[in-house]
Design a protein around this motif. Structure first.
Motif, PDB file in Angstrom:
ATOM      1  N   ASP A  26      48.745  31.849  31.578  1.00 36.09           N
ATOM      2  CA  ASP A  26      47.383  32.229  31.970  1.00 36.09           C
ATOM      3  C   ASP A  26      47.291  32.522  33.467  1.00 36.09           C
ATOM      4  N   GLU A  27      48.001  31.751  34.283  1.00 42.27           N
ATOM      5  CA  GLU A  27      48.010  32.003  35.725  1.00 42.27           C
ATOM      6  C   GLU A  27      48.689  33.337  36.035  1.00 42.27           C
ATOM      7  N   MET A  28      49.769  33.632  35.324  1.00 52.22           N
ATOM      8  CA  MET A  28      50.447  34.912  35.520  1.00 52.22           C
ATOM      9  C   MET A  28      49.534  36.069  35.132  1.00 52.22           C
ATOM     10  N   ARG A  29      48.852  35.918  34.016  1.00 50.66           N
ATOM     11  CA  ARG A  29      47.927  36.960  33.555  1.00 50.66           C
ATOM     12  C   ARG A  29      46.816  37.175  34.589  1.00 50.66           C
ATOM     13  N   ALA A  30      46.278  36.092  35.138  1.00 48.48           N
ATOM     14  CA  ALA A  30      45.206  36.197  36.134  1.00 48.48           C
ATOM     15  C   ALA A  30      45.687  36.938  37.388  1.00 48.48           C
ATOM     16  N   ILE A  31      46.913  36.668  37.818  1.00 47.31           N
ATOM     17  CA  ILE A  31      47.469  37.351  38.992  1.00 47.31           C
ATOM     18  C   ILE A  31      47.628  38.842  38.716  1.00 47.31           C
ATOM     19  N   ILE A  32      48.112  39.181  37.532  1.00 49.60           N
ATOM     20  CA  ILE A  32      48.287  40.596  37.175  1.00 49.60           C
ATOM     21  C   ILE A  32      46.945  41.310  37.133  1.00 49.60           C
ATOM     22  N   LEU A  33      45.946  40.673  36.517  1.00 51.56           N
ATOM     23  CA  LEU A  33      44.613  41.283  36.468  1.00 51.56           C
ATOM     24  C   LEU A  33      44.065  41.493  37.878  1.00 51.56           C
ATOM     25  N   GLN A  34      44.310  40.527  38.755  1.00 51.47           N
ATOM     26  CA  GLN A  34      43.849  40.627  40.138  1.00 51.47           C
ATOM     27  C   GLN A  34      44.564  41.763  40.872  1.00 51.47           C
ATOM     28  N   GLU A  35      45.873  41.879  40.669  1.00 50.70           N
ATOM     29  CA  GLU A  35      46.639  42.937  41.328  1.00 50.70           C
ATOM     30  C   GLU A  35      46.249  44.321  40.820  1.00 50.70           C
ATOM     31  N   LEU A  36      45.860  44.404  39.543  1.00 52.78           N
ATOM     32  CA  LEU A  36      45.418  45.683  38.979  1.00 52.78           C
ATOM     33  C   LEU A  36      43.968  46.000  39.344  1.00 52.78           C
ATOM     34  N   LYS A  37      43.314  45.046  40.017  1.00 51.06           N
ATOM     35  CA  LYS A  37      41.926  45.197  40.473  1.00 51.06           C
ATOM     36  C   LYS A  37      40.991  45.546  39.325  1.00 51.06           C
ATOM     37  N   LEU A  38      41.168  44.826  38.218  1.00 53.21           N
ATOM     38  CA  LEU A  38      40.301  45.027  37.066  1.00 53.21           C
ATOM     39  C   LEU A  38      39.057  44.160  37.210  1.00 53.21           C
ATOM     40  N   GLU A  39      37.997  44.544  36.549  1.00 51.88           N
ATOM     41  CA  GLU A  39      36.743  43.812  36.624  1.00 51.88           C
ATOM     42  C   GLU A  39      36.903  42.416  36.028  1.00 51.88           C
ATOM     43  N   TYR A  40      36.021  41.512  36.474  1.00 56.45           N
ATOM     44  CA  TYR A  40      36.038  40.149  35.951  1.00 56.45           C
ATOM     45  C   TYR A  40      35.797  40.181  34.445  1.00 56.45           C
ATOM     46  N   GLY A  41      36.552  39.418  33.708  1.00 64.40           N
ATOM     47  CA  GLY A  41      36.421  39.368  32.259  1.00 64.40           C
ATOM     48  C   GLY A  41      37.257  40.400  31.529  1.00 64.40           C
ATOM     49  N   SER A  42      37.954  41.268  32.264  1.00 60.77           N
ATOM     50  CA  SER A  42      38.812  42.272  31.632  1.00 60.77           C
ATOM     51  C   SER A  42      40.011  41.595  30.976  1.00 60.77           C
ATOM     52  N   LYS A  43      40.589  42.282  30.031  1.00 56.68           N
ATOM     53  CA  LYS A  43      41.783  41.770  29.353  1.00 56.68           C
ATOM     54  C   LYS A  43      42.903  42.787  29.454  1.00 56.68           C
ATOM     55  N   LEU A  44      44.131  42.271  29.397  1.00 57.26           N
ATOM     56  CA  LEU A  44      45.291  43.151  29.345  1.00 57.26           C
ATOM     57  C   LEU A  44      45.386  43.765  27.958  1.00 57.26           C
TER      58      LEU A  44
END
Length: 88
Positions: A26-44
């Motif tokens: 989950d921490e890895m996923r959160a970092i990836i979402l942050q690096e991709l600059k996706l909106e809050y609540g977005s999913k991979l």
């Protein structure tokens, strides 16, 4: 026959090393979402998340570069930690 780490495995490896301590999926996923600059609540995309899990699994196999700590159940999440060689 292995040809070394793939592109996704190298990216995950760098993320784990930069984090500096065991981290959960989950921490890895959160970092990836942050690096991709996706909106809050977005999913991979499910296919990307599946590829990410497979890459981590390969890296945590015996002789791999990672250690999986925990069984992955709801009460005990898996934490991933790097194995650093003493020669490097």
């Amino acid at each position: 026959m292995s040809r070394g780490l793939g592109r996704l495995q190298r990216a995950l490896w760098e993320t784990i090393l930069q984090h500096g301590k065991p981290m959960s999926f989950d921490e890895m996923r959160a970092i990836i979402l942050q690096e991709l600059k996706l909106e809050y609540g977005s999913k991979l995309r499910p296919s990307f998340e599946r590829s990410m899990r497979r890459a981590l699994h390969r890296m945590a196999e015996p002789g791999g570069r990672l250690i999986a700590i925990g069984d992955g159940g709801r009460a005990e999440r898996i934490a991933i930690s790097s194995i650093r060689s003493s020669s490097g």
